[in-house]
Design a protein around this motif. Sequence first.
Motif, mmCIF file in Angstrom:
data_model
loop_
_atom_site.group_PDB
_atom_site.id
_atom_site.type_symbol
_atom_site.label_atom_id
_atom_site.label_comp_id
_atom_site.label_asym_id
_atom_site.label_seq_id
_atom_site.Cartn_x
_atom_site.Cartn_y
_atom_site.Cartn_z
ATOM 1 N N PHE A 187 3.722 -26.406 0.894
ATOM 2 C CA PHE A 187 2.762 -27.385 1.435
ATOM 3 C C PHE A 187 2.769 -27.341 2.966
ATOM 4 N N LEU A 188 3.952 -27.174 3.535
ATOM 5 C CA LEU A 188 4.105 -27.123 4.994
ATOM 6 C C LEU A 188 3.339 -25.934 5.568
ATOM 7 N N CYS A 189 3.426 -24.808 4.895
ATOM 8 C CA CYS A 189 2.692 -23.604 5.340
ATOM 9 C C CYS A 189 1.182 -23.856 5.318
ATOM 10 N N ASP A 190 0.712 -24.481 4.222
ATOM 11 C CA ASP A 190 -0.730 -24.766 4.110
ATOM 12 C C ASP A 190 -1.181 -25.713 5.228
ATOM 13 N N MET A 191 -0.380 -26.740 5.471
ATOM 14 C CA MET A 191 -0.724 -27.704 6.528
ATOM 15 C C MET A 191 -0.752 -27.025 7.894
ATOM 16 N N THR A 192 0.217 -26.153 8.144
ATOM 17 C CA THR A 192 0.287 -25.461 9.434
ATOM 18 C C THR A 192 -0.987 -24.678 9.685
ATOM 19 N N SER A 193 -1.413 -23.962 8.658
ATOM 20 C CA SER A 193 -2.631 -23.155 8.778
ATOM 21 C C SER A 193 -3.841 -24.031 9.108
ATOM 22 N N VAL A 194 -3.949 -25.185 8.406
ATOM 23 C CA VAL A 194 -5.098 -26.084 8.613
ATOM 24 C C VAL A 194 -5.058 -26.701 10.009
ATOM 25 N N LEU A 195 -3.894 -27.224 10.402
ATOM 26 C CA LEU A 195 -3.778 -27.888 11.706
ATOM 27 C C LEU A 195 -4.037 -26.903 12.847
ATOM 28 N N MET A 196 -3.546 -25.684 12.672
ATOM 29 C CA MET A 196 -3.748 -24.663 13.713
ATOM 30 C C MET A 196 -5.236 -24.333 13.832
ATOM 31 N N THR A 205 -6.939 -29.566 3.796
ATOM 32 C CA THR A 205 -7.518 -28.221 3.614
ATOM 33 C C THR A 205 -8.990 -28.336 3.236
ATOM 34 N N ALA A 206 -9.290 -29.264 2.314
ATOM 35 C CA ALA A 206 -10.680 -29.473 1.889
ATOM 36 C C ALA A 206 -11.534 -29.985 3.041
ATOM 37 N N LEU A 207 -10.978 -30.887 3.858
ATOM 38 C CA LEU A 207 -11.754 -31.476 4.959
ATOM 39 C C LEU A 207 -12.081 -30.462 6.048
ATOM 40 N N PHE A 208 -11.166 -29.538 6.327
ATOM 41 C CA PHE A 208 -11.353 -28.655 7.476
ATOM 42 C C PHE A 208 -11.642 -27.192 7.127
ATOM 43 N N ARG A 209 -11.140 -26.719 5.969
ATOM 44 C CA ARG A 209 -11.230 -25.282 5.716
ATOM 45 C C ARG A 209 -12.086 -24.888 4.524
ATOM 46 N N ASP A 210 -12.538 -25.852 3.722
ATOM 47 C CA ASP A 210 -13.290 -25.519 2.501
ATOM 48 C C ASP A 210 -14.751 -25.219 2.866
ATOM 49 N N ASN A 211 -15.156 -23.964 2.708
ATOM 50 C CA ASN A 211 -16.513 -23.551 3.101
ATOM 51 C C ASN A 211 -17.436 -23.294 1.909
ATOM 52 N N SER A 212 -16.970 -23.537 0.674
ATOM 53 C CA SER A 212 -17.790 -23.202 -0.496
ATOM 54 C C SER A 212 -19.034 -24.103 -0.542
ATOM 55 N N GLN A 213 -20.164 -23.481 -0.845
ATOM 56 C CA GLN A 213 -21.459 -24.176 -0.841
ATOM 57 C C GLN A 213 -21.509 -25.285 -1.888
ATOM 58 N N SER A 214 -20.883 -25.045 -3.053
ATOM 59 C CA SER A 214 -20.967 -26.017 -4.145
ATOM 60 C C SER A 214 -20.295 -27.338 -3.797
ATOM 61 N N ARG A 215 -19.338 -27.304 -2.877
ATOM 62 C CA ARG A 215 -18.606 -28.523 -2.527
ATOM 63 C C ARG A 215 -19.090 -29.138 -1.214
#
Length: 1253
Positions: A806-815, A748-758
């Motif tokens: 966790f599976l739901c979160d992964m699905t969202s990221v992979l999709m 999630t952090a690698l693909f979906r995290d858009n926060s400027q601080s990170r």
Amino acid sequence: MLETRTLSGSSLAKLAALFVDAIKAGKMGSGKSLELFPTILTALAACAALSYGKGELSGEEYKKQLINSLCSSRWDPQCVIHLTTMFRDVPLSAEELQFLVDKVLRMFSKMDLQEIPPLVYQLLLLSAKGCKKQILDGIVSYFRDQDDRQEEEQEDGENLHLEVQTIPQDQLRHVEGTVILHVVFAIRLDHELGRELLKSFKTSYGDLCPFSVALLLSVARVQRYEEQVFDLLKGAVIKSYKDEQLQQGSKFLQDLLPVHCSVAKMILDTVKNSVFGWDHVTQGLVQLGFFLMDTFGPKPGPFGKSTEGPVTAARTPSQQACKLGGQMLLQGFKMHEPIRGEILEQVLNRLVTKTASPVSHYLDLFSDIVSSAPMILLESSSKVTETFDHLTYLPLGTVQGFLKAVQVPRHGSHVEDAKVCAVKPFISCFLFQPLLKVSMSLKDSLILVLRKAMFSSQLDGRKSAVTGFLLLLKNFKVLGSLASSQSSQAVSSSQVQVDVHSRYNSAANEAFCLEILSSLRRCLGQQADVRLMLYEGFYDVLRRNSQLASSIMQTLLSQVRRYYEPEQDLLPPVKLEPCITAHGDQVYLQEPLAHLVSCTVHCLTWLQNTHQAANLNVDDSDDEAEEEDEGYKSELQTILESMTRRMIKCELEDFELDKSAEFSLGSSVGVKNNIFAVLVMGLYEVLMEYNFIRANYNKTRLEELLELFHRHHKLSEILKEKSGKGRGPSHKTPRSLLSMGFVSTLITALFRDNSQSREEALSVLRSSGEFVRYALSVAVQKIQQLEDTGHTDGPDGQHSDRTFRFLCDMTSVLMWRYTNIPRAVEEAGKKEKRCSLSQLCLDGLLRIFTTCQQRCPEKMAQLLSAMDVEDEAEQDDVAEMNYFYIRQFQRALFTQLSGGEEDFNSREAQLLVSILTVLSRQLKPSSKQFVQMITWTVKICKETSFEDSAFCKGLLSLLFSLQVLYKTPASLLLELCQDIHSQLGDIDQDVEVEKQCHFSIVNMKTATAAALLVLTQVDRVLDEVDWLIARKKSQTASEKPGSADASQAAGQQDPVEKAVTLQLGTLLTALNELVQTALLPGNCTVTLLRELSRTYATLTTLVKYYIQACASQHGSLPSRFEKLVKLSGSHLTPQCYSFITYAQSGESNPGDDKKKKKRNEVNAAASAKLLRETTAIPNLIFSIEQYEKYLITLSKKSKVNLMQYMKLSTSRDFRINAATLDAALQEQEETGETQESQDAEESQEPKRKKRKQ
């Protein structure tokens, strides 16, 4: 009465007339006078002649007229029982008896319900004269109608919110129970009656109903019928499930026939009805339940190994039958107190004795039993204690399931428990508590058994002990007690003393738990498997029983110290040598060091998070405990920080694991190096997870994490490279130690995290393509483990709700990753690696969808809604939301197909098709989305012309799976067969096949794969046709000759017969195309020969059906059937014989120069292929000749010459090939010619040889 025989004929006739008139008028009163009537009728029958009207009749004929008049008149319902009793003493012919029984059975509906049992009793006595089947069928039919009416009234009442009942339910059930007793009593005395009962249900389960099921189960108490009844019901259950599965999977069958009756529903209704005092049925229900579970439960794996399969929804008929057995027993357990002890004892006996077979179905039942009525275990504590004694010898999976059922508290809302709470409020305090907290004796017995098991000589015994102790630690909370049992008292439940007097206070629980922990510490000196179980269980114990934190963490700390190198300047920071042990020349893992550190990290992280959350609530009195906590926390943090720093500095040489090291699993040095490599890689992973959590998106720390990854990756590559060489056993990729929760957070952090601080910190990780790929591959590995076993390693891996989150979160990221990375970006980067990332995403998504559909289909909508949908309306509608994702994947596949064949990624396209197949199963066949889906699939198949067999196979499989739910696939099969014939050419090379192209997906490269798929579908269509013919046969057998259904005009052909004929007609046309096709020798040819045999067998079955129909109805054959026979005889059969010759010659159509080379390559396999082919060819010839044999019989019966379309068979063991003979004679004549002419002849010889072979 004694003087009746002395009366004259006319006097007897007058007396008889008086009786008949009185009966017609309904003036029989008590019916006492009817005792004289049989004597009068017997005396009348003995008379020589009696005046009747203007003529005379014999006494026998006069009696017949009287009985006919009597049975044709209206009877007073109150007289029916008296009349039936009276007729028992009257001599009756078979026709008279049948007439009488019909009359009595028709009177059932006009009588008061309470009068039915005595009437049935009299009818059963009357059955001694004959008409046994008619009487039994009438009784069952009456109660079936009553049950149907009751059900309709109940449904109407629920819809109108009213209570509409013609007959009270309890009254009907009591009457049914009495009637069942009468029938069983009669069967005990007359076994012919029992045989008739079983015979009537053997032909078709469609005649079953809840009453007849209850009747059969009662009859099963008679020993001579027990086995027959259970076999009959078992067969009915499995056939019902198979028919249901077949009908649900075919639109063709659904349109043709109504929904079939469910035997499972009837049996469960019988269980429900048995609550009305049917004690004579309950024993049969228990036996049938266990019979179904024993027969259809999961089977042991190869070599007798017990393979406990993952828990999935019951899908196959066998699984559904096993589940039905469990439902019967559970419902019976809840309803009938007398049978509870027996059910529990039988379940426990099976858990103990069936060690070689899987017992997951019995564990589920046991768990449900404990959940539904926990107190029953206290009443049967001796049986449970006896089972405890066997725990050491049982498989680990059985022990875990059993102890979870006994120990884990149940939070149910069962009626039984509610009643107990209401009646005995003082025991409601422990009703939903773990049973071991309620009974001291049970707890003491278990502790004793587990302590013994800890020193068992068997490894599984010691692992069972660890399992039991860990479960005890989870459930005996230090700060928990039985809340409302403050007073000292003994509660009695069915004479069982429950130990509430020894109240579990905090101190007692703490002492108990610390005692268990001291026992568990002994495990730290045992084998790696035992230690591994302990490390994997500590985290769950800590979460459930946080007051044990200090003891657990001290234990882990002391164990880590044993392998930690305290000198900060020394490398590596861990001692690997003590982690292994040797026995002879074998090397074994002694300490799973990576799992130890992983457990320590997860426990420490959880404690720190908990401490931060509760920091404001800490009292001053806890200072001492807090100082102690801070002591081990700071020491562990120091150790982990030091390990991170030094592991980054370490080179592989420090672990003696450089490229020159030996990794062969065939030598002890190689095994040792492999163990070390796996331990080091595990440590790197654990430290990566620890540092990511501690980093809190700090750039420097994430750079350290990346350094750890580079070391891990380097060692991983060496291991892969070394394991690929040599002939020894290959090395499997070790399972990642990253927890599923962390993997979900990471991607999630690698693909979906858009926060400027990170942004800056995460760019460190994102810049490494290898790390991104590693994160995705571990995610896919975790999903695969979940798919295979139902759980994952690491914390929360056993917790289904958290895992699903966790599976739901992964699905969202992979999709998001797959659909939002532009194609231009992929092409700009390293193409292969970018494609592999997309494939990893698709692979993960496919596994997620498959896992969810198999294990928790009810959560599929929740999974899809977890992904980002822009349109809120779509998010509300499950079908629309599902179709939204289908469209996404359709677009992706269309993009793949739009490019050239050079850009086509076959693996990615196959994954997309597989995902579309899984998601399309969620669509309702009646919905517009389903129609759109099938239209799109047909369009893709018609327009795509890529030469890729695997992709073609996937796409056509998707098309067939959709087509069968939309309409019959027969016409589709015909078009595909024409395409295959067009592409591969004809078996006669001189024939030019008309070029046809319905589906571009079928080409030279894909035609063979398409042909195999088509033949699989042909087999499925033949299954449906066979099923329909069998159903029609059973209906014809049960129908009476001359009935309205039986006699149909030739012009009005039965719809089922018409559909069968049309299906077979289209199928024969399709096979006619395939049988002329130059298929490659091998699997495809053999499969076609088998399907042709099957087709002729089905045609034979249809011919037999018409022979039966002609014998019973004397009707003419339908014209469609005659056309079908003509099609098979004049078109298909001759082509079959040609194909047999072609198959035996082993010819293949392409005639290029590579042919000889190819023939040499496959020479070794040719003999095996021919062996397989020669078994198929005789079977086909036999099937054709059997078909023709029965056609001759049908021709004689129907007076229609059907054999005019048949030709004489030419494929026997000895046959003369005219073309080959002609060539041989010609060659003999021309032996005297010149060399030039011989050369010319030799140039033609290969062609002739091909024919000869």
